[in-house]
Design a protein around this motif. Structure first.
Motif, PDB file in Angstrom:
ATOM      1  N   ASN A   1     -48.037  11.292  -2.463  1.00 44.69           N
ATOM      2  CA  ASN A   1     -49.383  12.271  -0.846  1.00 44.69           C
ATOM      3  C   ASN A   1     -48.205  12.740   0.554  1.00 44.69           C
ATOM      4  OD1 ASN A   1     -51.431  10.646  -1.203  1.00 44.69           O
ATOM      5  ND2 ASN A   1     -50.813   9.111  -1.336  1.00 44.69           N
ATOM      6  N   LEU A   2     -46.704  12.330  -0.096  1.00 39.94           N
ATOM      7  CA  LEU A   2     -45.538  12.922   0.735  1.00 39.94           C
ATOM      8  C   LEU A   2     -45.737  14.981   1.547  1.00 39.94           C
ATOM      9  CD1 LEU A   2     -42.518  11.269   0.040  1.00 39.94           C
ATOM     10  CD2 LEU A   2     -43.876  11.216   2.061  1.00 39.94           C
ATOM     11  N   LEU A   3     -46.034  15.018  -0.411  1.00 37.97           N
ATOM     12  CA  LEU A   3     -46.545  16.549  -0.004  1.00 37.97           C
ATOM     13  C   LEU A   3     -47.840  17.262   0.699  1.00 37.97           C
ATOM     14  CD1 LEU A   3     -45.907  17.645  -4.388  1.00 37.97           C
ATOM     15  CD2 LEU A   3     -44.440  17.689  -2.222  1.00 37.97           C
ATOM     16  N   THR A   4     -49.022  16.284   0.372  1.00 40.76           N
ATOM     17  CA  THR A   4     -49.967  16.709   1.821  1.00 40.76           C
ATOM     18  C   THR A   4     -49.152  16.560   2.897  1.00 40.76           C
ATOM     19  OG1 THR A   4     -51.012  14.649   1.798  1.00 40.76           O
ATOM     20  CG2 THR A   4     -52.157  16.393  -0.060  1.00 40.76           C
ATOM     21  N   VAL A   5     -48.525  15.440   3.634  1.00 43.02           N
ATOM     22  CA  VAL A   5     -48.307  15.193   4.751  1.00 43.02           C
ATOM     23  C   VAL A   5     -46.836  16.863   4.917  1.00 43.02           C
ATOM     24  CG1 VAL A   5     -45.937  14.917   6.302  1.00 43.02           C
ATOM     25  CG2 VAL A   5     -47.928  13.641   4.688  1.00 43.02           C
ATOM     26  N   LEU A   6     -46.801  17.293   3.679  1.00 43.76           N
ATOM     27  CA  LEU A   6     -45.253  18.586   3.663  1.00 43.76           C
ATOM     28  C   LEU A   6     -45.607  19.650   4.889  1.00 43.76           C
ATOM     29  CD1 LEU A   6     -43.058  20.084   3.918  1.00 43.76           C
ATOM     30  CD2 LEU A   6     -42.683  20.036   1.333  1.00 43.76           C
ATOM     31  N   GLU A   7     -47.645  19.982   3.837  1.00 42.62           N
ATOM     32  CA  GLU A   7     -48.235  20.767   3.382  1.00 42.62           C
ATOM     33  C   GLU A   7     -48.583  20.747   5.271  1.00 42.62           C
ATOM     34  OE1 GLU A   7     -52.591  22.536   1.541  1.00 42.62           O
ATOM     35  OE2 GLU A   7     -52.001  20.421   2.140  1.00 42.62           O
ATOM     36  N   ALA A   8     -48.852  20.037   5.840  1.00 44.61           N
ATOM     37  CA  ALA A   8     -49.662  19.818   7.503  1.00 44.61           C
ATOM     38  C   ALA A   8     -48.254  20.197   8.325  1.00 44.61           C
ATOM     39  CB  ALA A   8     -49.794  18.271   7.630  1.00 44.61           C
TER      40      ALA A   8
END
Length: 301
Positions: free
Chosen positions: A10-17
């Motif tokens: 889920n950290l990767l979706t934060v990085l994307e945003a």
């Protein structure tokens, strides 16, 4: 990062945003999370990648070289995961989706009166988010995953994006009817002797009209530059300004308003109205549905 065990993906979706918004508060709004939660996730991401990823820059955050290297691969990987986890098809009558589109007000005028009623009828649970940007910015937003689809005139589109030609328009000239020739318009010398209005988000970006004139060894005087097609005809009324625009942006009754249409006194290319998207969205069922519906408007017309 070779071992995925123990990593919170889920950290990767934060990085994307964060890479899209370049601001913690805006990323938090996009993710529907609290600002402290996003800040905490950024701290974990920095440890995970052993890189600051985003550093203070002006009023926001600027990506490091490592972050810029990661961004396109991250978007592609997350889109593949979303596609993998998504239902096999798209049922517009029951599924919820937010479609993010970018277009000029020319695009909005020719598309949105058809698209909005269709979405409310066929996809009542889906939302539409429309933004406006320059052609170059729209292409970058597609590549970065910030928008799903861009609709505009893209005469110099790069090969890395998928596209579909929707229709071709043509350029016409518009001027106040007072004092104009009753027929035949203006010759090139008279056209160049008059001041002109230019519709562009930025005055320094090359456009097809001036490119064609330069090829003939001429330049016109731009006395008015504005970003909106819709208001432009009203601004030339009662003046000697000429507006050269795509015919489709003008209502059929435009000459009833004291203005006169005439053909440009030099050859201009057609105006190709195109929808573009990232190739990684090609197989997304909802994206396919939207593209097909948009294409159908103009095939039917």
């Amino acid at each position: 990062m070779n071992n995925l065990a123990g990593i919170d993906l889920n950290l990767l979706t934060v990085l994307e945003a964060l890479l899209a918004e370049r601001h913690v508060s805006r990323a938090a709004l996009r993710l529907n999370r609290s600002q402290p939660a996003v800040s905490h996730a950024l701290a974990r991401l920095r440890l995970l990648f052993d890189d600051p990823l985003l550093v203070r820059q002006g009023g926001g955050l600027g990506p490091t070289a490592r972050a810029l290297e990661i961004q396109p691969h991250l978007g592609e990987a997350l889109d593949r995961m979303r596609h993998l986890l998504a239902p096999a098809g798209f049922d517009p009558s029951s599924e919820r989706r937010t479609f993010r589109l970018a277009m000029s007000d020319y695009g909005a005028a020719v598309l949105l009166p058809k698209l909005v009623p269709l979405l409310r009828t066929e996809a009542p649970h889906s939302d539409l988010l429309v933004t406006q940007a320059s052609r170059e910015a729209m292409e970058a937003q597609i590549l970065d995953g910030e928008i799903d689809l861009a609709l505009a005139v893209f005469p110099d589109l790069g090969k890395q994006l998928a596209r579909s030609l929707l229709f071709e328009d043509r350029y016409v000239c518009l001027a106040d009817a007072a004092g104009q020739p009753p027929s035949g318009g203006l010759d090139l010398a008279a056209y160049l002797a008059r001041p002109h209005a230019l519709v562009a988000l930025r005055a320094d970006v090359e456009n097809e009209i001036d490119r064609a004139l330069v090829a003939l060894g001429h330049r016109r005087r731009i006395c008015l530059t504005l970003p909106h097609w819709g208001v432009a005809p009203r601004l030339i009324s009662g003046t000697n300004i000429i507006l050269t625009v795509a015919r489709g942006i003008l209502p059929p009754s435009i000459e009833a308003d004291g203005l006169r249409l005439f053909e440009p006194p030099f050859a201009l290319p057609p105006v190709p109205f195109t929808q573009i998207w990232h190739p990684r969205r090609q197989g997304d069922p909802a994206h396919q549905w939207l593209r097909e519906r948009i294409g159908g408007f103009f095939r039917a017309g």
